[in-house]
Design an enzyme around this catalytic site. Structure first.
Site, PDB file in Angstrom:
ATOM      1  N   GLY A 225      42.051  24.041   1.455  1.00 14.64           N
ATOM      2  CA  GLY A 225      42.184  25.006   0.370  1.00 14.64           C
ATOM      3  C   GLY A 225      41.831  24.463  -0.993  1.00 14.64           C
ATOM      4  N   TYR A 357      59.856  30.039  -6.489  1.00 12.01           N
ATOM      5  CA  TYR A 357      58.491  29.584  -6.801  1.00 12.01           C
ATOM      6  C   TYR A 357      58.239  29.603  -8.309  1.00 12.01           C
ATOM      7  CZ  TYR A 357      53.353  29.400  -6.480  1.00 12.01           C
ATOM      8  OH  TYR A 357      52.036  29.051  -6.608  1.00 12.01           O
TER       9      TYR A 357
END
Length: 451
Positions: A225, A357
């Site tokens: 990624g 997060y």
């Protein structure tokens, strides 16, 4: 990775007609950096008059083969006349002399005539002074007004165009070339509406074709990624790369390291022994540290387990804190080093179902801001890169409606690519970008989420 079929449709012959007729978004295909490209600006570059613009003219002909001037006669440059000159690929406007509100009309007088003359994927950079550095309140107010103008102009750009504002401190003029090589080129394709401050920095890039030559870079979460894209881009720019990821993906990690001529380290960054293992694995030291490793465990707070909360904070925030501190204290991170933290626009604006997060990513931004002044004595810079919606396997797995909303809710009307994040990291890794520290660079297409 999911492809954005809507962009293909909107740029087809029938799509253009239909999209225009019903008023749907019409995102352009962005021009991105390609291997073999020789100059940052392939097209015409226009530079205004002004003291900072005078510094730009010293190196402008290294950026483009076609240089035009506005408001002053300059050697090597042709005077640009609206509606008569060629399409403009890059524009530099010096707003540093705007010190009273009456002078703000120069913004309209300069930009209004040229907006219809911008080429596809044109890049505009406005130069100014940081309001906090000006003692005159009226001057500071006027320079702050320029920021509002630049962010709004960025939202009016069409056909893949971008706008940035660079605040240039006294004595930082020699850092303009590196900044403009990035912000006027396709390397900044998915960055718009940003404000970056350049301060004095004694180090300079020696070879613009390989600006990271002779430097060693550590990238965490590098097997796949965005991390893999960062590793490839830093290697392209001349860095020797050290790739780190968890042991479970060591096969992918080793293969990428072999392809890039680098080193691989299979380490669980949350293990108690991680800092010691990392230092032992880097006996020659490093110049660049990129904290890319991160995870998501999304739930609304009322439904969030302790495991979801703790794991995200451990990987995303605690590990970068502990590992960076160890690299600094051991001297493994050398003087004039660069630390780049992968944050998120969620850490700026928040996001439903991501309290863990968003907290972790906001913590990284706070870490960059707090550590920056403490590291300046060693010439080390630390910055955060905050991606928006990036086309990855994670976003490809999102429900269709959420994925489409994420793509379209930006000035550029589309998602970014891992390459876009990697290019920003590569720029912040350069020797000269010690001029940028304690800051956040959003790679989000000027998302409507956040400031």
């Amino acid at each position: 990775m999911s492809s954005d079929r809507y962009i293909d449709f909107a740029n087809s012959d029938i799509g253009r007609r239909l999209v225009g007729a019903v008023g749907l978004p019409a995102p352009a295909r962005l021009e991105r950096w390609q291997a073999g490209r020789l100059r940052p600006v392939e097209g015409t570059m226009l530079v205004s008059a002004g003291p900072l613009a005078d510094h730009v003219r010293l190196f402008a002909q290294r950026l483009t083969d076609s240089l035009y001037s506005f408001g002053s006669d300059q050697p090597g440059a042709t005077a640009w006349v609206a509606a008569q000159g060629p399409k403009l690929k890059a524009v530099v406007f010096d707003a540093s002399t705007l010190l009273h509100s009456d002078q703000l009309n120069h913004l309209r007088e300069f930009f209004q005539p040229l907006l219809k003359s911008l080429d596809h994927s044109a890049h505009v950079v406005i130069l100014g002074r940081a309001p906090a550095t000006l003692s005159d309140p009226l001057a500071a107010s006027t320079q702050q007004a320029v920021e509002g103008f630049s962010r709004s102009l960025a939202k009016e750009m069409r056909d893949g165009g971008t706008v940035q504002l660079l605040h240039v401190d006294e004595g930082a003029e020699d850092q303009l070339e590196g900044a403009l090589r990035f912000f006027l080129s396709p390397k900044s394709a998915y960055i718009s509406g940003q404000v970056i401050r350049l301060s004095h920095c004694p180090t300079q890039v020696q070879d613009w074709s390989r600006p990271l030559s002779g430097r060693r870079a550590l990238i965490t979460g590098a097997a796949r990624g965005i991390g893999a894209a960062i590793a490839e881009t830093l290697a392209r720019d001349g860095a020797e790369v050290v790739l780190l990821d968890v042991p479970q993906v060591s096969a992918d990690l080793d293969a990428l390291a072999a392809r890039l001529g680098g080193q691989s380290l299979a380490i669980d960054i949350c293990a108690e022994s991680a800092a010691l293992e990392l230092i032992e694995g880097l006996p020659e030291g490093v110049d660049i540290v990129v904290h890319n490793a991160g995870i998501t465990r999304d739930k609304t707070l009322v439904n969030m387990s302790a495991e979801f909360w703790d794991s995200v904070l451990a990987v995303n925030l605690n590990a970068p804190q502990v590992l960076t501190n160890s690299l600094l204290e051991s001297g493994t991170l050398r003087d004039n080093g660069r630390v780049i933290l992968l944050a998120s626009i969620s850490g700026i604006a928040g996001n439903r179902g991501q309290t863990n997060y968003a907290a972790s990513k906001a913590g990284l931004i706070g870490l960059a801001q707090a550590w920056a002044p403490l590291l300046q004595e060693r010439g080390i810079s630390i910055n955060a890169v905050a991606p928006g919606f990036i086309e990855t396997k994670m976003t490809a797995d999102m429900p269709f409606a959420y994925r489409e909303a994420g793509r379209r809710m930006s000035s550029l009307g589309q998602g970014g690519l891992p390459q876009d994040v990697a290019e920003a990291v590569a720029w912040l890794s350069q020797p000269g970008t010690g001029a940028v520290t304690g800051q956040v660079l959003r790679v989000c297409g000027q998302s409507v989420i956040g400031a």
